[in-house]
Scaffold this active site. Structure first.
Site, PDB file in Angstrom:
ATOM      1  CE1 TYR A 184      17.342 -14.406  16.337  1.00 55.93           C
ATOM      2  CE2 TYR A 184      18.439 -14.495  18.470  1.00 55.93           C
ATOM      3  CZ  TYR A 184      17.824 -13.766  17.463  1.00 55.93           C
ATOM      4  OH  TYR A 184      17.688 -12.405  17.581  1.00 55.93           O
ATOM      5  NE  ARG A 200      18.079  -4.733  12.974  1.00 59.87           N
ATOM      6  CZ  ARG A 200      17.323  -5.724  12.466  1.00 59.87           C
ATOM      7  NH1 ARG A 200      16.800  -5.609  11.260  1.00 59.87           N
ATOM      8  NH2 ARG A 200      17.103  -6.807  13.188  1.00 59.87           N
ATOM      9  CE  LYS A 244      18.836  -8.865  17.618  1.00 57.18           C
ATOM     10  NZ  LYS A 244      19.636  -9.398  16.473  1.00 57.18           N
ATOM     11  CG  PHE A 249      24.823 -15.835  11.329  1.00 55.73           C
ATOM     12  CD1 PHE A 249      23.747 -15.812  12.198  1.00 55.73           C
ATOM     13  CD2 PHE A 249      24.585 -16.060   9.980  1.00 55.73           C
ATOM     14  CE1 PHE A 249      22.450 -15.990  11.740  1.00 55.73           C
ATOM     15  CE2 PHE A 249      23.282 -16.236   9.510  1.00 55.73           C
ATOM     16  CZ  PHE A 249      22.207 -16.211  10.401  1.00 55.73           C
ATOM     17  NE  ARG A 263      11.020  -8.089   8.385  1.00 54.62           N
ATOM     18  CZ  ARG A 263      12.037  -8.760   8.921  1.00 54.62           C
ATOM     19  NH1 ARG A 263      12.022  -9.120  10.202  1.00 54.62           N
ATOM     20  NH2 ARG A 263      13.088  -9.071   8.194  1.00 54.62           N
ATOM     21  CD  GLU A 288      10.362 -14.455  16.168  1.00 52.18           C
ATOM     22  OE1 GLU A 288      10.093 -13.240  16.324  1.00 52.18           O
ATOM     23  OE2 GLU A 288      11.146 -14.874  15.295  1.00 52.18           O
ATOM     24  CG  ASN A 312      20.942  -6.718  14.339  1.00 53.32           C
ATOM     25  OD1 ASN A 312      20.719  -7.177  15.452  1.00 53.32           O
ATOM     26  ND2 ASN A 312      20.405  -7.217  13.247  1.00 53.32           N
ATOM     27  CG  HIS A 350      14.332 -10.549  16.603  1.00 52.27           C
ATOM     28  ND1 HIS A 350      14.760 -11.255  15.520  1.00 52.27           N
ATOM     29  CD2 HIS A 350      13.092 -11.021  16.898  1.00 52.27           C
ATOM     30  CE1 HIS A 350      13.815 -12.123  15.167  1.00 52.27           C
ATOM     31  NE2 HIS A 350      12.794 -12.003  15.992  1.00 52.27           N
ATOM     32  CB  THR A 372      19.458  -7.971   8.912  1.00 52.17           C
ATOM     33  OG1 THR A 372      18.106  -8.403   8.751  1.00 52.17           O
ATOM     34  CG2 THR A 372      20.155  -8.835   9.943  1.00 52.17           C
TER      35      THR A 372
END
Ligand code: CMP
Length: 141
Positions: free
Chosen positions: A50, A103, A10, A58, A86, A127, A113, A116, A92
């Site tokens: 998203y 993270r 990100k 949010f 993950r 995705e 964060n 993704h 998250t």
């Protein structure tokens, strides 16, 4: 099973010059990068990617953040890649992320964060297809 998952570095992590550190974590965990590019998302792209979060409180901040600077998007391949990624990312919310996760080490907040990752096989397929044509994904030994 060997899986593919969609990963995003990100804007916050790109701005911290952490792309290489994050890619290194994927590779050290045995995940192979089989497709990769850098781009700055348009609002339309961020909203589309998203879409499942549209209507959540949010959502506007998420779109603002994801369009605030360049990102890298990559396809990771490996045994159990979806869960493995993950685990590497951590929770998250970085306040809940295990020490040593991406993270915990790079994220500032639940919005900024750092990364993704797809959360299921179904979202991985969607995705990956959102960002990559089949011809852009490389076969690797
Ligand atoms: P990501 O995995 O990219 O998916 C949606 C993003 O929305 C998530 O990471 C967070 O950065 C952001 N977000 C902000 N607030 C929340 C929240 N309350 N629950 C889930 N995601 C949130």
């Amino acid at each position: 099973a060997v899986e593919r998952t969609l990963s995003i570095v990100k804007p916050d992590a790109v701005a911290k010059n952490a792309i290489g550190d994050i890619y290194s974590r994927f590779e050290k965990a045995g995940l192979k990068i089989v497709a990769a590019k850098m781009l700055r998302l348009s609002r339309e792209q961020a909203e589309g990617f998203y879409a499942e979060h549209k209507g959540r409180p949010f959502f506007p901040a998420l779109v603002d953040f994801m369009t605030s600077g360049p990102v890298t998007v990559q396809v990771l391949e490996g045994e159990g890649a979806i869960l493995k990624n993950r685990e590497l990312m951590g929770a998250t919310n970085p306040k809940e992320a295990e020490p040593g996760t991406i993270r915990a080490d790079f994220a500032e907040s639940i919005d900024a964060n750092a990364v993704h990752g797809s959360d299921s096989e179904q979202s991985a397929v969607r995705e990956i297809g959102f960002f990559f044509a089949a011809s852009e994904i490389c076969e690797r030994a």
